[in-house]
Design a protein around this motif. Structure first.
Motif, PDB file in Angstrom:
ATOM      1  N   ASN A   1       1.024  -1.178  -0.128  1.00 16.93           N
ATOM      2  CA  ASN A   1      -0.061   0.045   0.003  1.00 16.93           C
ATOM      3  C   ASN A   1       0.763   1.170   0.052  1.00 16.93           C
ATOM      4  OD1 ASN A   1      -2.504  -1.479   0.167  1.00 16.93           O
ATOM      5  ND2 ASN A   1      -2.249  -1.879   2.252  1.00 16.93           N
ATOM      6  N   ALA A   2       0.896   1.784  -1.321  1.00 24.19           N
ATOM      7  CA  ALA A   2       1.912   2.930  -1.232  1.00 24.19           C
ATOM      8  C   ALA A   2       1.106   4.273  -0.846  1.00 24.19           C
ATOM      9  CB  ALA A   2       2.472   2.985  -2.706  1.00 24.19           C
ATOM     10  N   GLN A   3       1.837   5.211  -0.435  1.00 21.87           N
ATOM     11  CA  GLN A   3       1.248   6.655  -0.401  1.00 21.87           C
ATOM     12  C   GLN A   3       1.227   7.384  -1.546  1.00 21.87           C
ATOM     13  OE1 GLN A   3      -0.005   7.377   2.919  1.00 21.87           O
ATOM     14  NE2 GLN A   3       0.389   5.053   3.169  1.00 21.87           N
ATOM     15  N   PRO A   4       0.237   8.179  -1.887  1.00 20.85           N
ATOM     16  CA  PRO A   4      -0.149   9.117  -3.126  1.00 20.85           C
ATOM     17  C   PRO A   4       1.343  10.026  -2.996  1.00 20.85           C
ATOM     18  CG  PRO A   4      -2.086   8.652  -1.924  1.00 20.85           C
ATOM     19  CD  PRO A   4      -1.247   8.290  -1.180  1.00 20.85           C
ATOM     20  N   ALA A   5       1.840  10.415  -4.206  1.00 25.41           N
ATOM     21  CA  ALA A   5       2.794  11.642  -4.151  1.00 25.41           C
ATOM     22  C   ALA A   5       3.862  11.189  -3.630  1.00 25.41           C
ATOM     23  CB  ALA A   5       2.136  12.944  -3.582  1.00 25.41           C
ATOM     24  N   THR A   6       4.280  10.099  -3.171  1.00 30.25           N
ATOM     25  CA  THR A   6       5.369   9.551  -2.340  1.00 30.25           C
ATOM     26  C   THR A   6       6.453   8.792  -3.441  1.00 30.25           C
ATOM     27  OG1 THR A   6       4.410   9.495  -0.517  1.00 30.25           O
ATOM     28  CG2 THR A   6       6.407   8.244  -0.669  1.00 30.25           C
ATOM     29  N   ALA A   7       7.653   8.999  -3.445  1.00 33.50           N
ATOM     30  CA  ALA A   7       8.549   8.460  -4.413  1.00 33.50           C
ATOM     31  C   ALA A   7       9.264   7.437  -3.639  1.00 33.50           C
ATOM     32  CB  ALA A   7       9.860   9.230  -4.686  1.00 33.50           C
ATOM     33  N   TYR A   8       9.627   6.196  -4.252  1.00 31.45           N
ATOM     34  CA  TYR A   8      10.130   4.909  -3.518  1.00 31.45           C
ATOM     35  C   TYR A   8      11.726   4.611  -4.128  1.00 31.45           C
ATOM     36  CZ  TYR A   8       5.588   4.755  -0.760  1.00 31.45           C
ATOM     37  OH  TYR A   8       4.669   5.178  -0.146  1.00 31.45           O
ATOM     38  N   GLU A   9      12.079   3.747  -3.386  1.00 35.95           N
ATOM     39  CA  GLU A   9      13.212   3.371  -3.685  1.00 35.95           C
ATOM     40  C   GLU A   9      13.151   1.676  -3.523  1.00 35.95           C
ATOM     41  OE1 GLU A   9      17.880   2.382  -1.912  1.00 35.95           O
ATOM     42  OE2 GLU A   9      16.744   3.830  -0.904  1.00 35.95           O
ATOM     43  N   PHE A  10      13.130   0.962  -4.601  1.00 34.87           N
ATOM     44  CA  PHE A  10      13.073  -0.709  -4.415  1.00 34.87           C
ATOM     45  C   PHE A  10      14.418  -1.080  -4.334  1.00 34.87           C
ATOM     46  CE2 PHE A  10       9.548   1.258  -6.490  1.00 34.87           C
ATOM     47  CZ  PHE A  10       8.330   0.692  -5.936  1.00 34.87           C
ATOM     48  N   VAL A  11      14.660  -1.987  -3.336  1.00 33.40           N
ATOM     49  CA  VAL A  11      15.888  -2.661  -3.338  1.00 33.40           C
ATOM     50  C   VAL A  11      16.049  -4.022  -3.395  1.00 33.40           C
ATOM     51  CG1 VAL A  11      18.032  -2.589  -1.846  1.00 33.40           C
ATOM     52  CG2 VAL A  11      16.778  -0.580  -1.641  1.00 33.40           C
ATOM     53  N   LEU A  12      16.685  -4.494  -4.537  1.00 31.45           N
ATOM     54  CA  LEU A  12      16.778  -6.103  -4.659  1.00 31.45           C
ATOM     55  C   LEU A  12      18.081  -6.386  -4.316  1.00 31.45           C
ATOM     56  CD1 LEU A  12      14.854  -6.408  -8.225  1.00 31.45           C
ATOM     57  CD2 LEU A  12      14.290  -7.322  -5.921  1.00 31.45           C
ATOM     58  N   SER A  13      18.133  -7.678  -3.657  1.00 31.76           N
ATOM     59  CA  SER A  13      19.328  -8.070  -3.372  1.00 31.76           C
ATOM     60  C   SER A  13      19.232  -9.831  -3.731  1.00 31.76           C
ATOM     61  CB  SER A  13      19.826  -8.031  -1.942  1.00 31.76           C
ATOM     62  OG  SER A  13      18.759  -8.221  -1.141  1.00 31.76           O
ATOM     63  N   ALA A  14      20.299 -10.264  -4.259  1.00 30.05           N
ATOM     64  CA  ALA A  14      20.362 -11.936  -4.358  1.00 30.05           C
ATOM     65  C   ALA A  14      21.500 -12.379  -4.882  1.00 30.05           C
ATOM     66  CB  ALA A  14      19.283 -12.081  -5.717  1.00 30.05           C
ATOM     67  N   PRO A  15      22.185 -13.519  -4.226  1.00 24.71           N
ATOM     68  CA  PRO A  15      23.443 -14.031  -4.569  1.00 24.71           C
ATOM     69  C   PRO A  15      23.649 -13.947  -6.011  1.00 24.71           C
ATOM     70  CG  PRO A  15      22.123 -15.394  -3.039  1.00 24.71           C
ATOM     71  CD  PRO A  15      21.454 -14.512  -3.455  1.00 24.71           C
ATOM     72  N   GLY A  16      25.019 -13.565  -6.489  1.00 30.27           N
ATOM     73  CA  GLY A  16      25.464 -13.376  -7.738  1.00 30.27           C
ATOM     74  C   GLY A  16      24.969 -12.192  -8.366  1.00 30.27           C
ATOM     75  N   TYR A  17      24.285 -11.266  -7.912  1.00 32.66           N
ATOM     76  CA  TYR A  17      23.823 -10.024  -8.408  1.00 32.66           C
ATOM     77  C   TYR A  17      24.116  -9.053  -7.767  1.00 32.66           C
ATOM     78  CZ  TYR A  17      20.655 -12.671 -11.393  1.00 32.66           C
ATOM     79  OH  TYR A  17      19.937 -13.976 -12.404  1.00 32.66           O
ATOM     80  N   ALA A  18      24.254  -7.551  -8.416  1.00 32.37           N
ATOM     81  CA  ALA A  18      24.555  -6.489  -7.591  1.00 32.37           C
ATOM     82  C   ALA A  18      23.056  -6.296  -6.823  1.00 32.37           C
ATOM     83  CB  ALA A  18      24.524  -5.615  -8.488  1.00 32.37           C
ATOM     84  N   THR A  19      23.418  -5.618  -5.643  1.00 32.97           N
ATOM     85  CA  THR A  19      22.505  -5.038  -4.824  1.00 32.97           C
ATOM     86  C   THR A  19      21.652  -3.747  -5.775  1.00 32.97           C
ATOM     87  OG1 THR A  19      23.295  -5.670  -2.767  1.00 32.97           O
ATOM     88  CG2 THR A  19      21.642  -4.014  -2.579  1.00 32.97           C
ATOM     89  N   THR A  20      20.717  -3.981  -6.244  1.00 34.65           N
ATOM     90  CA  THR A  20      20.068  -3.165  -7.191  1.00 34.65           C
ATOM     91  C   THR A  20      19.181  -2.080  -6.475  1.00 34.65           C
ATOM     92  OG1 THR A  20      20.475  -4.536  -8.922  1.00 34.65           O
ATOM     93  CG2 THR A  20      18.956  -2.829  -9.419  1.00 34.65           C
ATOM     94  N   HIS A  21      19.208  -0.716  -6.421  1.00 36.72           N
ATOM     95  CA  HIS A  21      18.707   0.424  -5.989  1.00 36.72           C
ATOM     96  C   HIS A  21      17.762   0.874  -7.158  1.00 36.72           C
ATOM     97  CE1 HIS A  21      20.870   0.086  -2.123  1.00 36.72           C
ATOM     98  NE2 HIS A  21      21.997  -0.227  -2.889  1.00 36.72           N
ATOM     99  N   ILE A  22      16.296   0.600  -7.171  1.00 38.52           N
ATOM    100  CA  ILE A  22      15.879   1.305  -8.306  1.00 38.52           C
ATOM    101  C   ILE A  22      14.801   2.285  -7.839  1.00 38.52           C
ATOM    102  CG2 ILE A  22      13.926   0.753  -9.945  1.00 38.52           C
ATOM    103  CD1 ILE A  22      14.836  -2.361  -9.769  1.00 38.52           C
ATOM    104  N   TYR A  23      15.149   3.602  -8.379  1.00 42.56           N
ATOM    105  CA  TYR A  23      14.244   4.764  -8.110  1.00 42.56           C
ATOM    106  C   TYR A  23      13.061   5.114  -9.193  1.00 42.56           C
ATOM    107  CZ  TYR A  23      18.197   5.355  -4.614  1.00 42.56           C
ATOM    108  OH  TYR A  23      18.957   5.174  -3.685  1.00 42.56           O
ATOM    109  N   ARG A  24      11.898   5.581  -8.680  1.00 40.52           N
ATOM    110  CA  ARG A  24      10.965   5.674  -9.676  1.00 40.52           C
ATOM    111  C   ARG A  24      10.439   7.110  -9.185  1.00 40.52           C
ATOM    112  NH1 ARG A  24       8.448   1.218 -12.379  1.00 40.52           N
ATOM    113  NH2 ARG A  24       6.823   2.720 -13.015  1.00 40.52           N
ATOM    114  N   SER A  25       9.635   7.877  -9.985  1.00 41.66           N
ATOM    115  CA  SER A  25       9.002   8.885  -9.626  1.00 41.66           C
ATOM    116  C   SER A  25       7.610   8.422  -8.866  1.00 41.66           C
ATOM    117  CB  SER A  25       8.382   9.866 -10.784  1.00 41.66           C
ATOM    118  OG  SER A  25       8.283   9.080 -11.780  1.00 41.66           O
TER     119      SER A  25
END
Length: 459
Positions: free
Chosen positions: A331-355
């Motif tokens: 449940n996201a908040q309206p007008a709020t930007a978020y960072e999605f952080v994915l981590s898994a062995p063999g991959y970079a820890t990926t920080h995804i930013y969206r408007s």
């Protein structure tokens, strides 16, 4: 996000479709199945879904699909790990349509496809029984006559205009020479001259200066309603406001009430986490994309400052991804930007930013990155990406970390959809990306710790 080019394109689409007898659908909205393109996923339809919903098409009548192996084979007749043939792609779509018909109880569906998805749709309608259950088809940027038609150049490839697959698909269907299957209403949407896959020169297929024998009008089909939009790129033929306008008018016979998503007061986000497979036939590339679920990955979501990308507190959501690959609902908040952080062995820890998300979405698909060997010297890596379009230095107003020239983006043409910034310092700081009025802010993270930042455009 209105730009002058979208307004011009919209005017052209309006004029052309107003002159056509498109036999619009009845007031009851049929289900629509959206078929993505080569190497893509259901996520690309996010803004299109929002536009349909905002104009009154019921959310429960809109269906996106994720082909497990979305990349075409090098040779359609030769099995290839991690890739799909035209027959496999058609069988996948046929099963999805049958599922939608059973779920909704409808007798007919509308099919909308981008790029390779158009090949799949045409094949299904022509050869898979789709003509019995499909009323309307909308094709955006479909390489309907191939991307090249050069004797001796990969003629077995699905995208060769000389391939057996393409020759059968384009064979005349009646005395008038129509290339589309009768009994179904067809719309093609193409660029006037800015689609990287409809170019007379082979610059975008690695053969600059070599004629492709394909014109700018390659996506048009005899027997269809054909619309050309000025300066849109390959993906914008499906995902831009002007493309939506053309499709809506074709399906309904009316102008849409709005071309922009209407904001919702309550926003729920969910989607799927997918990974990258190893490609034994292309060791130089190292990986291939797929839409298979990535079980075991870890996801954390943080609310961030829209101006800087800095976190505003502890994680608002944390989850270990299960076998089905699904995450959420969050449940996201309206007008709020978020960072999605994915981590898994063999991959970079990926920080995804969206408007900020204006509406709910069930197709927030996430994929972790890998750091290429050529980037190991960077102190921090930041990727600026536009999944639903390309960067055009002559057309677009862009800035990446304050610079108007984006690394890796050529001065001419719309053929690159991401830019990578290699920073010389690993100090955590704000990095901002801007594109035609959309602004995404994120934070850089130390590459030595295996972190990558991705600033992802929505529009």
């Amino acid at each position: 996000m209105h730009t002058r080019r979208h307004l011009i394109a919209l005017c052209l689409a309006t004029t052309m479709l107003a002159a056509c007898n498109t036999a619009p659908l009845s007031s009851e909205r049929p289900p629509i199945v959206f078929m993505h393109g080569n190497g893509d996923s259901a996520a690309l339809w996010q803004t299109t879904l929002w536009r349909f919903e905002s104009n009154g098409w019921p959310r429960e009548r809109l269906f996106t699909v994720d082909q497990p192996f979305p990349l075409a084979r090098d040779d359609d007749a030769v099995a290839q790990p991690g890739r799909s043939s035209t027959a496999e792609s058609m069988a996948f779509l046929k099963a999805e349509v049958e599922r939608v018909l059973k779920t909704t109880g409808a007798s007919k569906v509308v099919l909308i496809g981008n790029s390779r998805g158009g090949n799949t749709i045409r094949n299904y309608v022509q050869n898979g029984g789709g003509d019995q259950v499909v009323s309307h088809v909308v094709l955006g940027g479909n390489p309907a006559h191939g991307i090249w038609a050069v004797k001796g150049l990969r003629e077995g490839n699905e995208f060769s205009g000389l391939s057996p697959f393409m020759q059968r698909l384009n064979a005349p269907k009646n005395g008038a020479g129509d290339e589309v299957t009768p009994g179904v209403k067809w719309l093609t949407v193409r660029s006037d001259n800015n689609d990287k896959y409809a170019q007379p020169d082979g610059v975008w297929i690695g053969a600059k200066g070599t004629p492709t024998n394909i014109g700018f009008d390659g996506p048009a089909l005899k027997g269809a309603t054909n619309v050309a939009l000025p300066r849109v790129d390959h993906r914008e033929t499906s995902f831009s406001p002007a493309a939506f306008d053309a499709g809506w008018r074709f399906l309904t016979g009316e102008a849409p009430r709005t071309l922009q998503p209407v904001a919702e007061s309550t926003i729920t986000l969910s989607g799927k986490v997918t990974g990258l497979g190893l490609d034994p036939l292309h060791p130089a590339s190292g990986t291939f994309v797929n839409n298979l679920p990535f079980a075991g990955a870890r996801l954390a979501i943080f609310a961030v400052d829209t101006a800087t990308g800095a976190r505003r507190g502890a994680a608002a959501w944390e989850q270990t991804i299960a076998q089905d690959g699904r995450w959420g609902p969050f449940n996201a908040q309206p007008a709020t930007a978020y960072e999605f952080v994915l981590s898994a062995p063999g991959y970079a820890t990926t920080h995804i930013y969206r408007s900020p998300f204006p509406r709910s979405s069930a197709v927030v698909q996430l994929r972790p990155e890998r750091i290429a060997e050529a980037d190991r010297d960077a102190k921090a890596l930041v990727v600026f990406t536009r999944p639903r379009g390309y960067f055009d230095a002559q057309r677009d107003a862009m800035r990446f970390d304050g610079q108007a020239t984006l690394p890796g983006v050529p001065p001419q043409g719309a053929g690159v959809s991401s830019s990578k910034l290699k920073l010389s310092s690993d100090a955590l700081r704000s990095v901002v990306a801007e594109f035609n009025g959309e602004r995404v802010a994120g934070q850089s993270w130390p590459a030595a710790q295996g972190d990558v930042s991705v600033l992802e455009l929505t529009y």
